[in-house]
Design a protein around this motif. Structure first.
Motif, short mmCIF file in Angstrom:
data_model
loop_
_atom_site.label_atom_id
_atom_site.label_comp_id
_atom_site.label_asym_id
_atom_site.label_seq_id
_atom_site.Cartn_x
_atom_site.Cartn_y
_atom_site.Cartn_z
N LEU A 14 0.86 -1.12 0.11
CA LEU A 14 -0.04 -0.14 -0.06
C LEU A 14 0.95 1.27 0.24
O LEU A 14 1.59 1.24 0.77
CB LEU A 14 -0.90 0.12 1.27
CG LEU A 14 -1.62 1.31 1.78
CD1 LEU A 14 -2.74 1.54 0.42
CD2 LEU A 14 -2.27 1.20 2.94
N GLY A 15 0.59 2.16 -0.86
CA GLY A 15 1.33 3.16 -0.96
C GLY A 15 0.45 4.43 -0.74
O GLY A 15 -0.60 4.63 -1.46
N ILE A 16 0.64 5.71 0.04
CA ILE A 16 -0.31 6.68 -0.11
C ILE A 16 0.75 8.00 0.16
O ILE A 16 1.32 8.21 0.86
CB ILE A 16 -1.17 6.69 1.44
CG1 ILE A 16 -2.09 5.61 1.40
CG2 ILE A 16 -1.92 8.06 1.59
CD1 ILE A 16 -2.78 5.73 2.75
N GLY A 17 0.75 8.62 -1.21
CA GLY A 17 1.88 9.64 -1.29
C GLY A 17 1.57 10.69 -1.56
O GLY A 17 0.60 11.30 -2.17
N LEU B 1 -3.68 13.47 -2.50
CA LEU B 1 -2.68 12.44 -2.26
C LEU B 1 -2.98 11.41 -3.15
O LEU B 1 -4.24 11.12 -3.77
CB LEU B 1 -3.10 11.78 -0.63
CG LEU B 1 -4.66 11.27 -0.32
CD1 LEU B 1 -4.43 9.99 -0.71
CD2 LEU B 1 -4.71 11.34 1.09
N ASP B 2 -1.88 10.58 -3.55
CA ASP B 2 -1.93 9.57 -4.42
C ASP B 2 -2.03 8.06 -3.72
O ASP B 2 -1.34 7.89 -2.81
CB ASP B 2 -0.75 9.65 -5.33
CG ASP B 2 -0.98 10.58 -6.69
OD1 ASP B 2 -1.53 11.50 -6.07
OD2 ASP B 2 -0.54 10.15 -7.72
N LEU B 3 -2.71 7.28 -4.09
CA LEU B 3 -3.05 6.15 -3.57
C LEU B 3 -2.95 4.97 -4.48
O LEU B 3 -3.37 5.09 -5.57
CB LEU B 3 -4.73 5.84 -3.12
CG LEU B 3 -5.03 4.56 -2.28
CD1 LEU B 3 -4.33 4.10 -1.23
CD2 LEU B 3 -6.38 4.64 -2.27
N ARG C 57 -6.62 9.12 -6.64
CA ARG C 57 -6.16 10.38 -6.09
C ARG C 57 -7.40 11.21 -5.37
O ARG C 57 -8.49 11.30 -5.94
CB ARG C 57 -5.79 11.20 -7.24
CG ARG C 57 -5.20 12.62 -7.10
CD ARG C 57 -4.49 13.19 -8.37
NE ARG C 57 -3.01 12.50 -8.79
CZ ARG C 57 -2.67 12.48 -9.78
NH1 ARG C 57 -3.46 12.95 -10.86
NH2 ARG C 57 -1.54 11.81 -9.98
N MET C 58 -7.07 11.56 -4.07
CA MET C 58 -8.14 12.03 -3.58
C MET C 58 -7.58 13.02 -2.34
O MET C 58 -6.31 12.98 -2.18
CB MET C 58 -8.90 10.98 -2.93
CG MET C 58 -8.25 10.24 -1.96
SD MET C 58 -8.95 8.42 -1.86
CE MET C 58 -8.39 7.84 -3.33
N ARG C 59 -8.47 13.65 -1.69
CA ARG C 59 -8.08 14.54 -0.68
C ARG C 59 -7.67 14.10 0.90
O ARG C 59 -6.98 14.52 1.60
CB ARG C 59 -9.02 15.99 -0.51
CG ARG C 59 -8.98 16.92 -1.62
CD ARG C 59 -9.89 17.88 -1.28
NE ARG C 59 -11.34 17.43 -1.53
CZ ARG C 59 -12.66 17.88 -1.38
NH1 ARG C 59 -12.64 19.14 -1.25
NH2 ARG C 59 -13.51 17.25 -1.25
N ALA C 60 -8.48 12.99 0.95
CA ALA C 60 -8.40 12.18 2.01
C ALA C 60 -8.64 10.79 2.01
O ALA C 60 -9.27 10.38 1.08
CB ALA C 60 -9.30 12.71 3.24
N ALA D 215 -4.89 12.82 5.71
CA ALA D 215 -5.58 13.88 4.92
C ALA D 215 -4.46 14.56 4.28
O ALA D 215 -3.37 14.73 5.05
CB ALA D 215 -6.44 14.69 5.93
N CYS D 216 -4.59 14.99 3.03
CA CYS D 216 -3.55 15.99 2.55
C CYS D 216 -3.90 17.36 2.98
O CYS D 216 -4.95 17.78 2.69
CB CYS D 216 -3.64 15.70 1.07
SG CYS D 216 -2.28 17.02 0.39
N VAL D 217 -2.91 17.97 3.60
CA VAL D 217 -2.90 19.36 4.19
C VAL D 217 -2.21 20.18 3.14
O VAL D 217 -0.95 20.14 2.80
CB VAL D 217 -2.49 19.50 5.36
CG1 VAL D 217 -2.60 21.06 5.95
CG2 VAL D 217 -2.96 18.55 6.55
N PRO D 218 -3.01 21.09 2.09
CA PRO D 218 -2.14 21.82 1.26
C PRO D 218 -1.41 22.89 1.81
O PRO D 218 -1.81 23.66 2.72
CB PRO D 218 -3.59 22.23 0.44
CG PRO D 218 -4.74 21.65 0.61
CD PRO D 218 -4.40 20.99 2.20
#
Length: 314
Positions: free
Chosen positions: A199-202, A224-226, A260-263, A289-292
């Motif tokens: 699993l990769g969350i990038g 984030l990329d999943l 690809r998503m925000r959370a 969550a991706c914090v921009p």
């Protein structure tokens, strides 16, 4: 305003002559550059707080992915906005240097410091990870499964002897005993259940000594990329695992589930480990969550992790 930098150096590299020469060269060029050496967990946080109190303009994480992650997390945990915090920079001194490799940050200490002088600080995202009620931060990659096990099990002595090849040797040794993890992974437009081997969350693209898990990730796109690699059987499973070890991103296109998503939320019946910038965290539920634009970081011109639109603004 005088140029004032603070270098936070992993204690393992305290005797590195190239680092000393690089620091002296920058000082000779007019940069005020202080050095702090970490000895135990919590030192990076203390040094970052000290740097902010001292009005330092740039904090440099000198070490591997773990050191970079620790310094980035300490900055991210502050209440100030990115523009009010020191910029982040990296001097890659670790075994794998996965983030620096993907970002094309120079591996020679003097060149890494010169990059700071020659570049602007770009706004970058951070991953905020809630794991069973505890908050963590991640600048590069949250990875689970095969890659996490290899990273955790790779011996320090072997890393000193073989460098990045140590991860490959350990991976080969584990090939016959990959145990899948059963999980539920869901986010915006993505819902997956099943057994996975990786699993990769990038934010970043690679981890575990060169495993490219999120080949298209950008560090400044607010997303984030999943990538999920499901359990595979027989010869196909062996082939794909080998390709992953060798950094062949094309293997992900054939067998991986990507989004690809925000959370995203990762849940499992039994506690599982996610490797956050080289540090394993165990929990049964991860809310990520991706914090921009959480931080600013000095990166090379045409850095592959920056979105093309951002590069065009330079």
């Amino acid at each position: 305003m005088a140029t004032h930098w603070r270098l936070i150096l992993n204690g393992k590299s305290a005797g590195n002559d190239e680092v000393r020469d690089a620091v002296e060269a920058m000082r000779a060029g007019g940069v005020t550059l202080d050095v702090r050496v970490t000895w135990e967990r919590g030192d990076a946080l203390r040094y970052v707080d000290e740097a902010i109190d001292d009005g330092v303009r740039c904090v440099i994480a000198a070490g591997g992915d773990g050191t970079l992650g620790e310094v980035a997390a300490a900055l991210s945990e502050r209440h100030e906005e990115a523009d009010a915090l020191p910029a982040l920079a990296a001097m890659p001194l670790g075994t794998a240097n996965d983030f620096a490799t993907a970002a094309t940050i120079p591996t020679y200490p003097r060149e890494a410091l010169q990059l700071i002088a020659d570049s602007k600080a770009h706004a970058i995202d951070m991953l905020r990870v809630e794991a069973d009620g505890e908050r963590h931060w991640c600048v590069n990659l949250a990875s689970g499964g095969f890659g996490t096990e290899v990273t955790v099990e790779t011996d320090d002595g072997l890393k000193k002897l073989l460098g990045g090849l140590a991860y490959l040797v350990t991976g080969i040794a584990r090939m016959g005993r990959i145990e899948p993890i059963t999980a539920h992974i869901h986010g915006e437009g993505f819902d997956w259940r099943g057994a996975l081997i990786a699993l990769g969350i990038g934010n970043g693209r690679q981890a575990g000594g060169g495993q490219i898990l999120c080949p298209d990730a950008r560090i400044d796109d607010g997303l984030l990329d999943l990538t999920v690699i499901p359990e595979l059987e027989g010869e196909l499973g062996t082939t794909v695992a080998t390709l992953m070890r060798e950094g062949r991103g094309a293997a992900l296109e054939r067998v991986g589930e990507r989004g690809r998503m925000r959370a995203v939320t990762v849940e499992s019946d039994e506690p599982m480990a996610l490797n956050l910038d080289g540090e394993p965290v165990q929990a049964s539920r991860f809310a990520i969550a991706c914090v921009p634009a959480r931080l600013r970081m000095h990166l090379p011109e045409h850095c592959p992790l920056l979105a093309p639109a951002r590069l065009a603004l330079r």
